[in-house]
Design a protein around this motif. Structure first.
Motif, PDB file in Angstrom:
ATOM      1  N   UNK A 138       0.842  -1.207   0.000  1.00 41.57           N
ATOM      2  CA  UNK A 138       0.000   0.000   0.000  1.00 41.57           C
ATOM      3  C   UNK A 138       0.871   1.249   0.000  1.00 41.57           C
ATOM      4  N   UNK A 139       1.978   1.206   0.733  1.00 38.77           N
ATOM      5  CA  UNK A 139       2.836   2.394   0.765  1.00 38.77           C
ATOM      6  C   UNK A 139       3.449   2.643  -0.600  1.00 38.77           C
ATOM      7  N   UNK A 140       3.811   1.552  -1.281  1.00 42.96           N
ATOM      8  CA  UNK A 140       4.402   1.726  -2.607  1.00 42.96           C
ATOM      9  C   UNK A 140       3.356   2.272  -3.578  1.00 42.96           C
ATOM     10  N   UNK A 141       2.123   1.760  -3.481  1.00 43.10           N
ATOM     11  CA  UNK A 141       1.036   2.299  -4.312  1.00 43.10           C
ATOM     12  C   UNK A 141       0.891   3.789  -4.090  1.00 43.10           C
ATOM     13  N   UNK A 142       0.954   4.147  -2.828  1.00 40.05           N
ATOM     14  CA  UNK A 142       0.801   5.558  -2.450  1.00 40.05           C
ATOM     15  C   UNK A 142       1.907   6.387  -3.093  1.00 40.05           C
ATOM     16  N   UNK A 143       3.142   5.896  -2.970  1.00 39.19           N
ATOM     17  CA  UNK A 143       4.280   6.608  -3.563  1.00 39.19           C
ATOM     18  C   UNK A 143       4.072   6.747  -5.064  1.00 39.19           C
TER      19      UNK A 143
END
Lengths: 426, 124
Positions: A67-72
């Motif tokens: 999810x954090x990578x998606x956000x980035x």
């Protein structure tokens, strides 16, 4: 199986390892924490429906990372072209993550996370607050309550601490043996600080602070699981367990401290004592003594005495002598003097503490013990002077009243004992 | 036939339980135990201390006997306790384990028939 208590338990126990792994990955504490929070929210939605994953920690790390990578990515799309590196990293995340979890890696991850919290630039109070927030996952409200400060003040304290460590640049490489043991020592000291923050509390607010002791024990157990062969970590865990075992007997109805020899020992928590004794026993087989082991061994001798009269004071004296050599401090000598007074008598104990007067002039236990010893020696006038000094150093009127009550009893007991000899002398 | 019912659970999770939850589980388990005791089926029961308190003695390739800190096997779930119970057959053993499971959610139970059992002397 997937009721809320179970999920909460799994999330709490996964937290140190998951946040630690995410910190290594993102190299930024806020990002790691936020990613973990998001993964927890997903877990709360997904687990009741799909059942719990086989390995909740791995699940949380993976989901948090994705999810954090998606956000980035989403952010980058709006700003610039996507970063190749991130995409390729994401695709093999799963196998990669499994590797990392199975390796020894996570041991250093968790140690690093804890170590960051005890950065030498941070004052002790900030170290403790940070560890409770980041590693234990207590809410700011819970921490504020334990520290008896307002929520916004605590929020500020934690933000400031985070800002300071962001600048501190903790290295992310796998630490060498020397560095690892230095980190471990710093972290152990921080865990002990957390414990003492709860343990040293007295008065009506003491129950609010007791959770800090539980939390410290949880952290110590976590450390011990990571470093199963470290005798000092066994000693630390044993020490906390043996001290906390006395918790139900330590306070009277007004919240004032009941001294060790006056405690109702039947209230001591047997399960904690059993575990503490097992751990110190195990630690001492290593023949690599250290201050936590020695302190735990002292606590163990108290725990083994069913009645105060059964206490092995000679053993305690010898252990304090060892501790004095390892960690010289006037307070250690003062504690040793209590044992000395039981083994060799009040005159020897008094001779031992008299040189400490200058260093301990602000410590009411010093004057309390001094008065008690003088009283036993029949020097009642001097004893009263010392007792009055102790009362003058009390922090609150309630504490003063408590000390006074204790002193009155001591005087009454000693006078009863002295009646015979005094009369014969006259 | 005697069965050992071995209780496995994640120590991390169990150590994170608040005191009330731990007490509640112990209460629920002792209710099951009482029923089994009344039926004359309950043998020794033990709750083990965490694996951090464990020591393992094993022989290495050179036949040296080594004392090692920690449990025999590093596993995701740890052996945390056991019950020795008389059961007519595996069906009854499974049913008993199911009752224990209801009292202690999240735990896994391994049912092992006992080949040799010595009750030993009464110890305190």
């Amino acid at each position: 199986m997937t009721d809320l208590t179970w999920i909460n338990g799994a999330l709490t126990s996964a937290r140190p390892q998951a946040v630690a792994a995410l910190l290594r990955y993102f190299r930024d504490l806020d990002t790691a924490e936020e990613a973990f929070q998001n993964a927890c929210l997903r877990a709360l939605k997904s687990w009741p429906q799909n059942g719990p994953p086989r390995d909740p920690t791995a699940w949380l790390i993976m989901v948090a990372r994705n999810t954090a990578i998606d956000e980035v990515r989403r952010r980058r799309k709006q700003e610039a072209l996507p970063d190749e590196e991130h995409i390729s990293d994401d695709s093999d995340a799963e196998s990669d993550m499994a590797d990392r979890l199975d390796s020894d890696h996570y041991r250093d991850d968790v140690l690093r996370l804890l170590f960051i919290c005890c950065h030498p630039d941070l004052p002790a109070s900030q170290q403790i607050a940070l560890a409770l927030r980041i590693v234990s996952g207590l809410s700011v409200k819970q921490i504020a309550r334990a520290f008896l400060v307002g929520e916004s003040a605590m929020e500020q304290r934690i933000t400031r601490a985070k800002a300071r460590i962001a600048k501190a640049d903790v290295p992310f490489e796998t630490p060498g043996a020397v560095e690892r043991s230095e980190r471990l020592a710093a972290v152990a000291a921080m865990v002990y600080l957390v414990f003492n923050e709860g343990y040293s509390a007295s008065g009506p607010t003491a129950p609010d602070r007791e959770p800090l002791c539980d939390e410290a024990i949880r952290l110590a157990r976590l450390l011990l699981r990571l470093f199963q062969t470290e005798p000092e970590i066994m000693g630390l865990t044993a020490l906390l367990l043996l001290q906390h075992a006395r918790a139900p007997a330590r306070f009277d109805s007004q919240g004032e401290i009941i001294l060790l020899e006056d405690q109702d020992r039947s209230l001591w928590k047997r399960a904690f004592i059993t575990e503490g004794l097992a751990l110190i026993d195990k630690a001492m087989r290593h023949r690599r003594p250290g201050p936590y082991q020695v302190q735990a061994a002292i606590a163990a001798l108290h725990a083994r005495a069913a009645k105060p009269q059964d206490t092995n004071w000679a053993g305690i004296d010898a252990l304090y002598a060892t501790l004095e050599q390892m960690q010289p401090s006037p307070v250690v000598t003062l504690n040793r003097a209590v044992a000395v007074s039981k083994v060799r008598g009040p005159a020897d104990a008094l001779a031992m503490i008299e040189p400490l007067a200058a260093k301990l002039s602000g410590y009411f236990y010093f004057f309390g013990l001094k008065g008690g010893l003088l009283l036993q020696l029949g020097r009642n006038q001097e004893a009263r002077v010392a007792f009055n000094q102790a009362i003058a150093l009390a922090h609150t009127p309630a504490e003063a009243a408590h000390i006074r009550m204790h002193i009155d009893r001591l005087i009454a007991e000693t006078e009863a004992k002295q009646k015979g000899p005094v009369a014969s002398r006259a | 036939m005697l069965y050992a019912i071995l209780c496995y659970h994640s120590e991390d999770v169990v150590c994170s339980w608040p005191k009330e939850k731990d007490e509640q589980i112990m209460r629920q388990l002792s209710e099951v135990n009482e029923k089994l005791a009344k039926a004359g089926r309950l043998g020794p029961v033990a709750r083990l201390l965490p694996t951090t308190a464990a020591t393992t003695l094993r022989e290495n390739a050179r036949e040296e006997k080594l004392v090692i800190d920690g449990p025999f096997a590093e596993t995701k779930e740890q052996l945390l306790g056991f019950f020795v119970i008389e059961c007519a057959d595996l069906d009854e053993a499974v049913d008993t384990a199911r009752q224990l499971m209801q009292a202690n959610d999240g735990a896994t139970y391994e049912i092992r028939p006992i080949g040799y059992f010595m009750p030993g002397v009464k110890i305190t």
